[in-house]
Design a protein around this motif. Structure first.
Motif, PDB file in Angstrom:
ATOM      1  N   ILE A  22       0.853  -1.184   0.000  1.00 63.24           N
ATOM      2  CA  ILE A  22       0.000   0.000   0.000  1.00 63.24           C
ATOM      3  C   ILE A  22       0.888   1.233   0.000  1.00 63.24           C
ATOM      4  O   ILE A  22       1.847   1.315   0.774  1.00 63.24           O
ATOM      5  CB  ILE A  22      -0.908   0.005   1.251  1.00 63.24           C
ATOM      6  N   ALA A  57       0.786   5.452   0.349  1.00 71.88           N
ATOM      7  CA  ALA A  57      -0.047   6.600   0.736  1.00 71.88           C
ATOM      8  C   ALA A  57       0.701   7.888   0.424  1.00 71.88           C
ATOM      9  O   ALA A  57       1.908   7.984   0.693  1.00 71.88           O
ATOM     10  CB  ALA A  57      -0.379   6.528   2.223  1.00 71.88           C
ATOM     11  N   LEU A  86      -4.370   3.098   9.478  1.00 71.97           N
ATOM     12  CA  LEU A  86      -4.225   2.057   8.439  1.00 71.97           C
ATOM     13  C   LEU A  86      -3.347   0.929   8.952  1.00 71.97           C
ATOM     14  O   LEU A  86      -3.701  -0.249   8.845  1.00 71.97           O
ATOM     15  CB  LEU A  86      -3.605   2.681   7.189  1.00 71.97           C
ATOM     16  N   VAL A  99      -2.402  -1.037  -3.884  1.00 72.23           N
ATOM     17  CA  VAL A  99      -3.399   0.005  -3.612  1.00 72.23           C
ATOM     18  C   VAL A  99      -2.650   1.319  -3.336  1.00 72.23           C
ATOM     19  O   VAL A  99      -1.609   1.322  -2.666  1.00 72.23           O
ATOM     20  CB  VAL A  99      -4.264  -0.330  -2.366  1.00 72.23           C
ATOM     21  N   LEU A 126      -3.404   5.079  -1.656  1.00 78.27           N
ATOM     22  CA  LEU A 126      -4.391   5.800  -0.842  1.00 78.27           C
ATOM     23  C   LEU A 126      -4.007   7.272  -0.710  1.00 78.27           C
ATOM     24  O   LEU A 126      -2.824   7.595  -0.587  1.00 78.27           O
ATOM     25  CB  LEU A 126      -4.475   5.176   0.561  1.00 78.27           C
ATOM     26  N   PRO A 162      -4.792   9.972   1.949  1.00 76.79           N
ATOM     27  CA  PRO A 162      -5.400  10.273   3.246  1.00 76.79           C
ATOM     28  C   PRO A 162      -6.065  11.645   3.225  1.00 76.79           C
ATOM     29  O   PRO A 162      -5.876  12.401   2.274  1.00 76.79           O
ATOM     30  CB  PRO A 162      -4.201  10.268   4.210  1.00 76.79           C
ATOM     31  N   VAL A 203      -7.526   5.334  -4.204  1.00 79.06           N
ATOM     32  CA  VAL A 203      -8.693   5.670  -3.386  1.00 79.06           C
ATOM     33  C   VAL A 203      -8.332   6.819  -2.445  1.00 79.06           C
ATOM     34  O   VAL A 203      -7.302   6.766  -1.769  1.00 79.06           O
ATOM     35  CB  VAL A 203      -9.153   4.458  -2.554  1.00 79.06           C
ATOM     36  N   GLY A 204      -9.193   7.842  -2.449  1.00 78.98           N
ATOM     37  CA  GLY A 204      -8.950   8.995  -1.581  1.00 78.98           C
ATOM     38  C   GLY A 204     -10.010   9.111  -0.502  1.00 78.98           C
ATOM     39  O   GLY A 204     -11.124   8.592  -0.653  1.00 78.98           O
ATOM     40  N   ALA A 212      -9.867   3.410   7.156  1.00 81.01           N
ATOM     41  CA  ALA A 212      -8.861   2.821   6.263  1.00 81.01           C
ATOM     42  C   ALA A 212      -9.362   1.497   5.696  1.00 81.01           C
ATOM     43  O   ALA A 212      -9.190   1.210   4.500  1.00 81.01           O
ATOM     44  CB  ALA A 212      -7.552   2.609   7.025  1.00 81.01           C
ATOM     45  N   ALA A 243     -11.704   2.167   2.930  1.00 83.81           N
ATOM     46  CA  ALA A 243     -10.969   2.603   1.724  1.00 83.81           C
ATOM     47  C   ALA A 243     -10.370   1.393   0.996  1.00 83.81           C
ATOM     48  O   ALA A 243     -10.418   1.305  -0.232  1.00 83.81           O
ATOM     49  CB  ALA A 243      -9.878   3.592   2.116  1.00 83.81           C
ATOM     50  N   LEU A 244      -9.859   0.437   1.770  1.00 83.99           N
ATOM     51  CA  LEU A 244      -9.288  -0.768   1.132  1.00 83.99           C
ATOM     52  C   LEU A 244     -10.374  -1.606   0.465  1.00 83.99           C
ATOM     53  O   LEU A 244     -10.169  -2.158  -0.633  1.00 83.99           O
ATOM     54  CB  LEU A 244      -8.524  -1.599   2.164  1.00 83.99           C
ATOM     55  N   ALA A 297     -11.118  -0.050  -2.729  1.00 83.05           N
ATOM     56  CA  ALA A 297     -10.068  -0.347  -3.717  1.00 83.05           C
ATOM     57  C   ALA A 297     -10.333  -1.684  -4.385  1.00 83.05           C
ATOM     58  O   ALA A 297     -10.224  -1.824  -5.606  1.00 83.05           O
ATOM     59  CB  ALA A 297      -8.702  -0.355  -3.026  1.00 83.05           C
TER      60      ALA A 297
END
Ligand code: FO1
Length: 324
Positions: free
Chosen positions: A3, A5, A19, A202, A204, A206, A235-236, A312, A315-316, A319
């Motif tokens: 992941i 970020a 996360l 993924v 992200l 934040p 993904v935001g 978090a 968000a995953l 994704a």
């Protein structure tokens, strides 16, 4: 799972902490690796020392040494050095540097002065805070010195002041005309940054400030193209709820660039690479051209580590849903 970020200061650090907590407490995710690409546009040189606020906020928050109430700076902090500097009338006095925090700036400045790169120095600081052992890699967005400055009205003229002076001394209350990031156009992504975006499972975003934190990282040549080109779902998490930032002055920053302070408008800033946008239930009506918008099943507030872990986790899941 790998992941990546893209993070700024307090909001980004708190999100990554949540996360990591979610990953560590989810059996088949515990060995996931997290790479954080940190904004360095906030960096400032004070008293001959290089201060990297967003990097340090990430170090302290993820390493367990942050002043939780402030969200930045060190816990159990002293102000003895600050008092001496004030006694000498050393300037500036509007940016508080605690005794422990100064230890970070002195070590960083010494190693930079010996010719080590910001990446090498950051990795060394991260080791002290146990980040590798927590499967967290912290990368500055670039090793090139960059600094965000704010152009403000000055009578019938205008002048540029350092972002920290605008943010801290003036609490972003001076109307900002635009942001100028010195050094950004000739900056190169730090080693590992583009690979972290291209090879992630993924990516992200934040709930960091979209203009002066994430927006600055996106301005490093090559980063935005990598985000557009990565096979990973991006993904935001919205930093605004009903048009208001949860903390900080993102609304003042957005107005300065002529963008409406709303979850929808912020998502629109990332439209060319964003696959999904997680918003507060109050903003469930937000629509984006390409990205899928989904409301969190509760207030989008990182009130503690567990609550942030749930955000978090959502968000995953998003994704996974958008890459299916
Ligand atoms: N923020 C403040 O509002 N006042 C300060 O005196 C201050 C000092 C400071 C020192 C080190 C550091 O890493 C951060 C510090 N911050 C302070 C926060 C900083 O301005 C913000 O965290 C970021 O630059 C914006 O996200």
């Amino acid at each position: 799972m790998r992941i990546t970020a893209i993070a700024g200061g307090v909001g980004g650090a708190r999100f990554v902490r949540g996360l990591r907590h979610h990953l560590d407490t989810t059996p088949d995710l515990a060995d996931s690796e997290v790479t954080v690409v940190a904004n360095t546009g906030d960096d400032i040189t004070l008293f001959g020392l290089r201060v990297c606020p967003d990097v340090d906020t990430l170090l302290y928050t993820l390493g367990g040494g942050v002043d939780e109430g402030q969200g930045w700076g060190r816990a159990d902090e002293g102000v003895r050095v600050q008092e001496e500097l004030a006694a000498y009338g050393a300037q500036p006095q509007w940016f508080r540097l605690g005794d422990r925090d100064l230890g970070t700036h002195i070590a960083r400045s010494q190693w930079l002065g010996q010719g080590q790169s910001l990446s090498q120095v950051t990795a060394r600081l991260a080791r002290r805070w146990g980040l590798p052992g927590r499967r967290i890699t912290l990368l500055p967005m670039t090793d090139t010195p960059v600094e965000t400055h704010v152009v403000v009205e000055d009578g019938d003229d205008e002048r540029a002041i350092h972002f920290q002076e605008w943010w801290v001394r003036h609490q972003a209350a001076l109307p900002a005309r635009r942001f100028v990031v010195a050094g950004l156009e000739r900056a190169h992504p730090a080693p590992g940054v583009l690979d972290a975006i291209r090879q992630a499972d993924v990516v992200l975003l934040p709930p960091s400030n979209p203009v002066v934190s994430i927006g600055i990282v996106l301005g490093v040549p090559g980063v935005r193209d990598a985000l557009r080109g990565t096979a990973a779902p991006v993904v935001g998490v919205s930093p605004l709820i009903s048009g208001r930032p949860v903390r900080g002055h993102a609304d003042a920053c957005l107005r300065a660039i002529g963008v409406e302070p709303s979850a929808q408008a912020v998502g629109g800033l990332y439209e060319d690479f964003l696959d999904a946008w997680l918003v507060d239930p109050a903003d469930a009506g937000a629509t984006l051209r390409r990205a899928r918008v989904e409301a969190f099943d509760g207030p989008l507030l990182m009130s503690d580590v567990e609550a942030t872990g749930r955000i978090a986790a959502h968000a995953l899941r998003l994704a996974t849903a958008v890459s299916a």
